[in-house]
Design a protein around this motif. Structure first.
Motif, short mmCIF file in Angstrom:
data_model
loop_
_atom_site.label_atom_id
_atom_site.label_comp_id
_atom_site.label_asym_id
_atom_site.label_seq_id
_atom_site.Cartn_x
_atom_site.Cartn_y
_atom_site.Cartn_z
N PRO A 183 -5.83 14.16 3.57
CA PRO A 183 -4.53 13.69 3.10
C PRO A 183 -3.74 14.83 2.46
N LEU A 184 -2.47 14.94 2.82
CA LEU A 184 -1.63 16.04 2.33
C LEU A 184 -0.99 15.65 1.01
N LEU A 185 -1.61 16.08 -0.07
CA LEU A 185 -1.18 15.71 -1.41
C LEU A 185 -0.57 16.87 -2.19
N LYS A 186 -0.56 18.07 -1.60
CA LYS A 186 -0.14 19.25 -2.34
C LYS A 186 1.04 19.97 -1.70
N GLU A 187 1.76 19.28 -0.82
CA GLU A 187 2.88 19.93 -0.13
C GLU A 187 4.14 19.94 -0.99
N ASP A 214 4.15 11.22 1.04
CA ASP A 214 3.62 9.86 0.88
C ASP A 214 4.75 8.85 0.73
N PHE A 215 4.48 7.63 1.19
CA PHE A 215 5.49 6.57 1.15
C PHE A 215 4.81 5.23 0.85
N GLY A 258 -0.29 8.68 -7.21
CA GLY A 258 -0.29 9.51 -6.01
C GLY A 258 -1.64 10.15 -5.73
N LYS A 259 -2.69 9.66 -6.37
CA LYS A 259 -4.04 10.18 -6.14
C LYS A 259 -4.80 9.24 -5.20
N TYR A 272 0.84 -1.20 0.00
CA TYR A 272 0.00 0.00 0.00
C TYR A 272 0.87 1.24 0.00
N ARG A 273 0.24 2.34 -0.39
CA ARG A 273 0.89 3.64 -0.42
C ARG A 273 -0.04 4.63 0.28
N THR A 274 0.50 5.41 1.18
CA THR A 274 -0.32 6.36 1.91
C THR A 274 0.48 7.62 2.20
#
Length: 293
Positions: free
Chosen positions: A234-238, A243-244, A288-289, A131-133
């Protein structure tokens, strides 16, 4: 006595009465290791000491949502899933995930797999990721923060934010000038005595902080268990990696075992995702979405 137990016993340091006794112990250990290489089922010429009769897991005894001694974490559920596919019982070696965890569990031959470890972890050999989160912002609904998508949102400028020290979001908060009013929580703790995520969530509910930033699985789990439920973003725009990918960890010698786990991951990905979603883990796809949940 199984071969892997003989090898482990022979390699356990004991007081030597003489140099001759020490030499003899080393010779015996060498012979037993050769015997393991030749006789252990399915190992060929490798030195794999995976127990063929049990799915032996290295885990933290009190680290929800990942694992605990009551078997209530999602890593416990994943271990049960894999053990059932192998038609084996599940057994655990519990040790807090602090310095010495790998040395005292996996590398001590007391267990054969760490269910969750970041891809690239240099302490172990990792399987394919399952998984990726990402890190996530958590806050109370209707607190004036609804609709926030990034830590750089102006509405956070005067807010006290809980942050686990030493994590990637802490670097972002420092860069954008929010660390001065942030409340830090320790990264490495003995989970048998305390829990940084739980304390942060308690502070958030009590109003001692306005928002908190946690690793995605922790954010999702604690938000689900709060009353009322908390909002998770979820922080997707930093500007920086949040994400890992997460895999399973095995010993570097255990190549056949790694391949077997990779096959299990591939064959059971939908069931793995279902378990993770039940625990509130925000899952990302290869782009990454956020995955639809």
């Amino acid at each position: 006595m199984p071969v892997w137990d003989e090898v482990r016993k022979a390699l356990t340091p004991k007081p030597a009465k003489s140099l001759r006794a020490l030499h003899l112990a080393l010779v015996v250990a060498s012979l037993l290791m050769h015997h393991a290489m030749a006789q252990a089922p399915g190992l060929g010429e490798s030195v794999e000491l995976v127990d063929p009769k049990a799915f032996r897991v290295c885990a933290d005894p009190r680290n929800l949502p990942f694992s605990d001694e009551q078997g209530e974490g999602f890593e416990n559920k994943l271990a049960e899933l894999f053990a059932s596919k192998l038609n084996e019982p599940t057994s655990y070696t519990y040790y807090p995930q602090v310095i010495g965890f790998v040395r005292n569990t996996l590398n001590a031959l007391r267990c054969d797999v760490i269910i969750g470890t970041a891809v690239g972890d240099t302490m172990v050999q990792t399987t394919n990721p399952y998984y990726r989160t990402t890190y996530a912002l958590v806050f109370k609904p209707d607190s004036g923060l609804d609709g926030i998508e990034s830590l750089e949102d102006p509405r956070l400028k005067d807010k006290r934010i809980g942050i686990v020290a030493g994590t990637p979001p802490a670097t972002v908060l420092t860069r954008i000038g929010l660390m001065a009013q942030a409340k830090p929580y320790p990264l490495t703790v003995d989970t048998r005595a305390t829990s940084s995520p739980q304390i942060m969530i308690d502070d958030l509910i009590a109003g001692r902080i306005d928002a908190g930033v946690l690793w995605g699985p922790m954010a999702g789990y604690y938000a689900l268990h709060a009353t009322p439920h908390l909002t998770v973003v979820p922080l997707l725009k930093e500007d920086g990696q949040m994400d890992f990918r997460i895999a399973m960890g095995v010993r570097r010698t255990d190549q056949d075992w790694k391949r077997k786990l990779n096959r299990l991951i591939a064959a059971n990905q939908s069931e793995i995702d279902r378990i993770l979603v039940e625990y509130g883990v925000p899952l990302l796809d290869e782009q990454g979405k956020l995955k639809a949940q």
